[in-house]
Write a protein that holds these residues in place. Sequence first.
Motif, PDB file in Angstrom:
ATOM      1  N   UNK A 113      -4.277   0.944  30.986  1.00 53.77           N
ATOM      2  CA  UNK A 113      -3.842   1.140  29.592  1.00 53.77           C
ATOM      3  C   UNK A 113      -4.844   1.915  28.745  1.00 53.77           C
ATOM      4  N   UNK A 114      -6.143   1.630  28.891  1.00 52.23           N
ATOM      5  CA  UNK A 114      -7.128   2.318  28.067  1.00 52.23           C
ATOM      6  C   UNK A 114      -7.221   3.793  28.429  1.00 52.23           C
ATOM      7  N   UNK A 115      -7.122   4.100  29.719  1.00 51.52           N
ATOM      8  CA  UNK A 115      -7.168   5.507  30.140  1.00 51.52           C
ATOM      9  C   UNK A 115      -5.936   6.257  29.636  1.00 51.52           C
ATOM     10  N   UNK A 116      -4.779   5.587  29.649  1.00 55.05           N
ATOM     11  CA  UNK A 116      -3.562   6.199  29.116  1.00 55.05           C
ATOM     12  C   UNK A 116      -3.712   6.453  27.611  1.00 55.05           C
TER      13      UNK A 116
ATOM     14  N   UNK B 191      -4.326   2.974  19.260  1.00 55.58           N
ATOM     15  CA  UNK B 191      -4.289   3.131  20.715  1.00 55.58           C
ATOM     16  C   UNK B 191      -5.587   2.656  21.349  1.00 55.58           C
ATOM     17  N   UNK B 192      -6.729   3.021  20.733  1.00 59.02           N
ATOM     18  CA  UNK B 192      -8.027   2.645  21.282  1.00 59.02           C
ATOM     19  C   UNK B 192      -8.386   1.209  20.902  1.00 59.02           C
ATOM     20  N   UNK B 193      -8.270   0.902  19.592  1.00 64.30           N
ATOM     21  CA  UNK B 193      -8.612  -0.439  19.134  1.00 64.30           C
ATOM     22  C   UNK B 193      -7.703  -1.490  19.770  1.00 64.30           C
ATOM     23  N   UNK B 194      -6.438  -1.115  19.987  1.00 63.28           N
ATOM     24  CA  UNK B 194      -5.534  -2.052  20.625  1.00 63.28           C
ATOM     25  C   UNK B 194      -6.024  -2.451  22.007  1.00 63.28           C
TER      26      UNK B 194
ATOM     27  N   UNK C  22      -4.740  10.408  23.115  1.00 57.95           N
ATOM     28  CA  UNK C  22      -5.565  10.493  21.911  1.00 57.95           C
ATOM     29  C   UNK C  22      -5.683  11.890  21.311  1.00 57.95           C
ATOM     30  N   UNK C  23      -5.643  12.996  22.112  1.00 57.12           N
ATOM     31  CA  UNK C  23      -5.766  14.321  21.486  1.00 57.12           C
ATOM     32  C   UNK C  23      -4.766  14.565  20.360  1.00 57.12           C
TER      33      UNK C  23
END
Length: 475
Positions: free
Chosen positions: A313-316, A168-171, A321-322
């Motif tokens: 997208x990054x904030x989503x 999710x983050x690396x993407x 992420x939790x």
Amino acid sequence: MAITESLPATRTSTAPNVRWPARLWGVVAVLSIALLLDGFDVSAVGVALPSIGTDLHMSTTSLQWVVNGYVLGFGGFLLLGGRTADLLGRRKIFLIALSVFMLASLAGGLVGDGGLLIATRFIKGVAAAFTAPTALSIATTTFKEGRDRNRALAILTLFGAGGFAGGLIMGGLLTSLGWRWNFLVPVPVALTALVIGYLLIAKDGPSVRGGYDLGGAVTLVAGTLLIVYAVVTAPARGWVAPLTVVLYVLSAALFAAFVAVESRVRSPLIRLGILRSGALVRANLNIVALFASWIPFQFIMTLYLQNDLHWGPLRVALALLPVGLIEVLVIPVTGRLITRFGTAPLIVASMLSLSLGLVWTIIAAGTHPHYAPVVLPTMILFGFGWAFGFPAIVTQATNGVRPDEQGLASGMVQSSSQVGTAISLAVVTALVAGTGVDFAQYRPGVYLVAGIALAGLLVSFVSVAKSRSHRHSVD
């Protein structure tokens, strides 16, 4: 051998608590990397879809097949992938499939046409359908049932969850450099795992003697491909459209033909008697509840946060992420909990967490739910649901299974998760496809996934009752 819910270690584990040698740790690392790559691929590519569509001039309809192509290959070949490892040798199948996965990922990062990208995604999904159940069956046949197997499965689950969370983050980060990096970065990682796996994974032969059931393989794969294709395309075509109904009928006919073939051949692809195991059936039902509640709910929240709250997208990704962080923190302990308490209580805790999270959303969401008081508690509960549930369900599905059917059991539970998710996500997509301007348009989808989670909770109570009954009979 009967398949039962895992009991506490004092009753099931007879192996001493010894340290694993470096070679064994290396094998676990290779298997973990394979599952990490699977998880990374699913989440990272989802983040990159808008950029892919812009660069390759793909319509929204075509773009969905970047995801559906992978789902079709993965879900369609999972059962065959797990069973092929039993029949032809787990090490051989794992290394070949990982090689294909790596090459398909490389090709996906180099192609300049949307149709070719979809083709590489399908091939990659097929390869993952062989690597995922084979990795689990290598682990379950390498480690004896009990403490060591629980520990190994927890580590594999940790890496799978870490891959999804990291994706999710690396993407988002890799997409900012260029969407192709989401396909190219896994290539050297897969190559490293391939070399280490070739050196460390012990050579093995077929676990099953006899011919290869070609008729069973063809009818099983064709039936599974048709049902997955029918489900993922039904929202656009219509659930009762003539072609959709024809696909349902054809897939049912192929599954009926598969059962007929398996009941007659000398060396069946799948021994139908394995389906008489209540523990295995309940494990499959619970994995459906786990996947078919979380993945569609993630889809709902992504739409709400992006379309209604206008988050990027990054904030989503950070909002979701939790779930992954809790998995990474809790899963290392889950193996020890399974050893101490058995699988059944952990599965109940998992299904209860999912149900509470979704019920809380229904009660507290209102028309414009805020993240901190409404969404975040649900994400935390889902995190615990996954951390407790996935390792325990996989352990229950493979405990007591004959060594020559470990790949089959692993393939069954993963196939159930994929098909269940495809059906649930397709229905949820149809339910939330309205034009509302607040959370009300998403409520029907939340009601559906909450019902799925509650059904999983009821199934888990049956597992607890069966586990206690078995324990009393042992006493």
